[in-house]
Motif scaffolding. Structure first.
Motif, PDB file in Angstrom:
ATOM      1  N   PHE A  17       0.851  -1.202   0.000  1.00  0.00           N
ATOM      2  CA  PHE A  17       0.000   0.000   0.000  1.00  0.00           C
ATOM      3  C   PHE A  17       0.880   1.243   0.000  1.00  0.00           C
ATOM      4  O   PHE A  17       0.586   2.235  -0.662  1.00  0.00           O
ATOM      5  CB  PHE A  17      -0.921  -0.024   1.221  1.00  0.00           C
ATOM      6  CG  PHE A  17      -2.024   1.004   1.202  1.00  0.00           C
ATOM      7  CD1 PHE A  17      -2.765   1.259   0.049  1.00  0.00           C
ATOM      8  CD2 PHE A  17      -2.339   1.715   2.364  1.00  0.00           C
ATOM      9  CE1 PHE A  17      -3.793   2.203   0.059  1.00  0.00           C
ATOM     10  CE2 PHE A  17      -3.365   2.656   2.375  1.00  0.00           C
ATOM     11  CZ  PHE A  17      -4.091   2.902   1.220  1.00  0.00           C
ATOM     12  N   ILE A  26       0.905  10.709  -2.483  1.00  0.00           N
ATOM     13  CA  ILE A  26       0.380  10.984  -1.136  1.00  0.00           C
ATOM     14  C   ILE A  26       1.556  11.356  -0.223  1.00  0.00           C
ATOM     15  O   ILE A  26       2.598  10.686  -0.242  1.00  0.00           O
ATOM     16  CB  ILE A  26      -0.331   9.722  -0.565  1.00  0.00           C
ATOM     17  CG1 ILE A  26      -1.370   9.156  -1.541  1.00  0.00           C
ATOM     18  CG2 ILE A  26      -0.889   9.986   0.832  1.00  0.00           C
ATOM     19  CD1 ILE A  26      -2.674   9.839  -1.598  1.00  0.00           C
ATOM     20  N   ALA A  34      -2.134   6.251   7.032  1.00  0.00           N
ATOM     21  CA  ALA A  34      -2.944   5.361   6.190  1.00  0.00           C
ATOM     22  C   ALA A  34      -2.453   3.916   6.252  1.00  0.00           C
ATOM     23  O   ALA A  34      -3.243   2.974   6.178  1.00  0.00           O
ATOM     24  CB  ALA A  34      -2.948   5.871   4.752  1.00  0.00           C
ATOM     25  N   LYS A  41     -14.654  -2.530   3.618  1.00  0.00           N
ATOM     26  CA  LYS A  41     -15.323  -2.252   2.333  1.00  0.00           C
ATOM     27  C   LYS A  41     -16.790  -2.609   2.504  1.00  0.00           C
ATOM     28  O   LYS A  41     -17.111  -3.714   2.958  1.00  0.00           O
ATOM     29  CB  LYS A  41     -14.793  -3.126   1.202  1.00  0.00           C
ATOM     30  CG  LYS A  41     -13.426  -2.799   0.693  1.00  0.00           C
ATOM     31  CD  LYS A  41     -13.378  -1.732  -0.362  1.00  0.00           C
ATOM     32  CE  LYS A  41     -11.914  -1.498  -0.729  1.00  0.00           C
ATOM     33  NZ  LYS A  41     -11.691  -0.210  -1.390  1.00  0.00           N
ATOM     34  N   LEU A  78      -8.131  11.066  -1.217  1.00  0.00           N
ATOM     35  CA  LEU A  78      -6.991  10.205  -1.578  1.00  0.00           C
ATOM     36  C   LEU A  78      -5.958  11.119  -2.215  1.00  0.00           C
ATOM     37  O   LEU A  78      -5.334  11.894  -1.526  1.00  0.00           O
ATOM     38  CB  LEU A  78      -7.423   9.073  -2.523  1.00  0.00           C
ATOM     39  CG  LEU A  78      -8.605   8.221  -2.059  1.00  0.00           C
ATOM     40  CD1 LEU A  78      -8.990   7.192  -3.091  1.00  0.00           C
ATOM     41  CD2 LEU A  78      -8.240   7.528  -0.750  1.00  0.00           C
ATOM     42  N   LEU A 118      -8.527  -7.463  -3.681  1.00  0.00           N
ATOM     43  CA  LEU A 118      -8.387  -6.188  -4.399  1.00  0.00           C
ATOM     44  C   LEU A 118      -6.932  -5.984  -4.771  1.00  0.00           C
ATOM     45  O   LEU A 118      -6.037  -6.127  -3.940  1.00  0.00           O
ATOM     46  CB  LEU A 118      -8.860  -5.024  -3.501  1.00  0.00           C
ATOM     47  CG  LEU A 118      -8.598  -3.604  -4.006  1.00  0.00           C
ATOM     48  CD1 LEU A 118      -9.327  -3.333  -5.322  1.00  0.00           C
ATOM     49  CD2 LEU A 118      -9.027  -2.566  -2.960  1.00  0.00           C
TER      50      LEU A 118
HETATM   51  O1  VLZ Z   1     -10.947   1.443  -3.879  1.00  0.00           O
HETATM   52  O2  VLZ Z   1      -9.956   3.049  -5.029  1.00  0.00           O
HETATM   53  O3  VLZ Z   1     -12.380  -0.925  -3.816  1.00  0.00           O
HETATM   54  O4  VLZ Z   1     -13.169   2.887  -4.859  1.00  0.00           O
HETATM   55  C1  VLZ Z   1      -8.163   4.193   1.472  1.00  0.00           C
HETATM   56  C2  VLZ Z   1      -8.936   5.050   2.427  1.00  0.00           C
HETATM   57  C3  VLZ Z   1      -9.043   3.919   0.318  1.00  0.00           C
HETATM   58  C4  VLZ Z   1      -8.122   5.384   3.622  1.00  0.00           C
HETATM   59  C5  VLZ Z   1      -8.308   3.508  -0.900  1.00  0.00           C
HETATM   60  C6  VLZ Z   1      -7.483   6.744   3.582  1.00  0.00           C
HETATM   61  C7  VLZ Z   1      -9.356   3.424  -1.964  1.00  0.00           C
HETATM   62  C8  VLZ Z   1      -6.235   6.798   2.774  1.00  0.00           C
HETATM   63  C9  VLZ Z   1      -8.961   2.515  -2.987  1.00  0.00           C
HETATM   64  C10 VLZ Z   1      -5.639   8.152   2.759  1.00  0.00           C
HETATM   65  C11 VLZ Z   1      -4.617   8.308   1.670  1.00  0.00           C
HETATM   66  C12 VLZ Z   1      -9.996   2.383  -4.055  1.00  0.00           C
HETATM   67  C13 VLZ Z   1     -11.730   1.054  -4.959  1.00  0.00           C
HETATM   68  C14 VLZ Z   1     -11.798  -0.414  -4.982  1.00  0.00           C
HETATM   69  C15 VLZ Z   1     -13.146   1.560  -4.774  1.00  0.00           C
END
Ligand code: VLZ
Length: 135
Positions: A17, A26, A34, A41, A78, A118
């Motif tokens: 990640f 980022i 993060a 999900k 993001l 994923l």
């Molecule tokens: O997921 O594009 O499931 O949109 C991380 C959130 C989410 C936490 C990553 C905060 C999303 C991070 C990944 C701060 C940088 C994504 C798709 C596929 C659905």
């Protein structure tokens, strides 16, 4: 009949990640936070229509789309970029291509028993996450 992804899933593993976030540009402090998260999900599916929520104690990310239809995605919270995104079925796999400033950007979801897999890609970074269906 498309595969059924409906459900709530808790993260059980997260490889690379850090590289994925670095490829997205980022910042350091955000990556450190993060990297410690174990998001959930939440997927609501009605045929080819999807709502996907990634929920964490730090930030949430939501997106909705219809398979086969290009949509404008803004990756709010993001990397805050705009993409022209499109999800297609590859048999029961969901494959998203996110066209925009970043090359080779997208993700793939698939199900294995009670696990949601994923793969997130940006440039040469590939992050692999596994989620387990919440009891
Ligand atoms: O997921 O594009 O499931 O949109 C991380 C959130 C989410 C936490 C990553 C905060 C999303 C991070 C990944 C701060 C940088 C994504 C798709 C596929 C659905």
């Amino acid at each position: 009949m498309p595969a059924n992804y409906n459900g709530t899933y808790n993260m059980i593993s997260n490889e690379n990640f850090e590289s994925y976030m670095r490829a997205l540009g980022i910042d350091f402090a955000t990556r450190k936070i993060a990297n410690l998260l174990k998001p959930q999900k939440v997927i609501e599916q009605n045929g080819d229509f999807f709502r996907m929520k990634t929920i964490s104690s730090f930030r949430n990310y939501s997106t909705e789309f219809t398979v086969g239809t290009e949509y404008e995605e803004e990756t709010k919270g993001l990397d805050n970029r705009k993409c022209k995104s499109m999800v297609t079925w590859d048999s029961d796999k969901l494959v998203c291509i996110q066209k925009g400033e970043k090359k080779n950007r997208g993700w793939k979801h698939w199900l294995e028993e009670d696990e949601l897999h994923l793969e997130l890609t940006c440039e040469d970074a590939v992050c692999k996450q596994v989620y387990k269906r919440a009891p």
